[in-house]
Write a protein that holds these residues in place. Sequence first.
Motif, short mmCIF file in Angstrom:
data_model
loop_
_atom_site.label_atom_id
_atom_site.label_comp_id
_atom_site.label_asym_id
_atom_site.label_seq_id
_atom_site.Cartn_x
_atom_site.Cartn_y
_atom_site.Cartn_z
N GLU A 77 -3.81 -4.38 -6.57
CA GLU A 77 -3.05 -4.88 -5.42
C GLU A 77 -3.68 -6.18 -4.92
N ASP B 272 -5.25 0.55 4.33
CA ASP B 272 -4.84 0.97 2.99
C ASP B 272 -5.24 2.41 2.70
N SER C 295 0.84 -1.21 0.00
CA SER C 295 0.00 0.00 0.00
C SER C 295 0.87 1.26 0.00
MG LIG Z 1 -1.93 -3.14 2.02
#
Ligand SMILES: [Mg+2]
Length: 311
Positions: free
Chosen positions: A133, A84, A48
């Motif tokens: 991600e 995040d 992140s």
């Molecule tokens: Mg993360």
Amino acid sequence: MLSRAITVTESRLSDDRQLAASILKNILPHTGNALRIGITGVPGVGKSTFIESFGSYLTSINKKVAVLAVDPSSQRSRGSILGDKTRMEKLAHHPLAYIRPSATGLFLGGIARSTREIMLLCEAAGYEVIIVETVGVGQSETLVKNITDFFLLLMLAGAGDELQGIKKGIMEMADAIAINKADGDNVQAVANALNAYQNALHLFPKPESGFTTQVLRCSALENSGIDEIWDLIRKFEKATKDNGFFEKNRQAQNLNWMHDHIRQSLEDQFYGNAEVKSKLLALENGVKEGKELPGSAAQDLLDIFLRTRRS
Ligand SMILES: [Mg+2]
Ligand SMILES: Nc1nc2c(ncn2[C@@H]2O[C@H](COP(=O)(O)OP(=O)(O)O)[C@@H](O)[C@H]2O)c(=O)[nH]1
């Protein structure tokens, strides 16, 4: 508008599904132009933070960036999403960036479907780089590899591969490896790890892309090495567009997507079938108790299903 379209695609209501299908059909000519980048690595490696830094770099060179997260575990703990958001604070507020946390409450197949569709919506909205991600838990890596053009594995120095829980298969999937946290006291350890990983990669078969997997270093916290990673990605893009792999890979991904749909739809219809439902439990019990062969029980159910479809 983008957020509303995404909400519709994530919905499982049949009216919404129809609307979503028609939206997707209409935007199709405007999709496919972004570079799709998958990022993986064990929790804590700095994904992140890296995306905040990398994404901010991209916006600084005027690229529109969308960030999507694939995190099957978030069904259980919603904490990671909160974490995040705070780590991507700067990027989240940038006018050229769009961050969408992962859809919760979906099974992996559902996540795959909605992530692909969200990616197309972002492309139609003009986003030029899509970052997906994923948390390093095995199955979701394959999923993200299957929907992106470039797959980046983030790693740490000073810990053995086993310790990092990274399987050889995931290293093989990577188009590049970046060792993060190359800062402070960690700089020398990162240099050593870089050598070790480079040596390890020599033993791997040559990637299908024709592009040799490289190991880079970066500090997401100090924003160093970020531009080198972008340069490498651009080189990969150029090389694979020149040798035809880029297009071939996307075509294979699209076919894969179609077959996923078919499998999913057949499964939904089968398990949603009233006759199948009414016979399923008894046959399952028979199989558990060893009174029915799994194969013939399955065949019986399929016959029931096909019979109801014909009448
Ligand atoms: Mg993360
Ligand atoms: N020293 C250092 N710490 C970092 C770096 N990148 C991330 N971190 C820290 O590592 C921790 C985990 O980062 P996070 O981005 O949440 O990792 P993720 O779980 O992979 O998304 C946080 O405390 C970050 O501040 C880096 O480049 N250098």
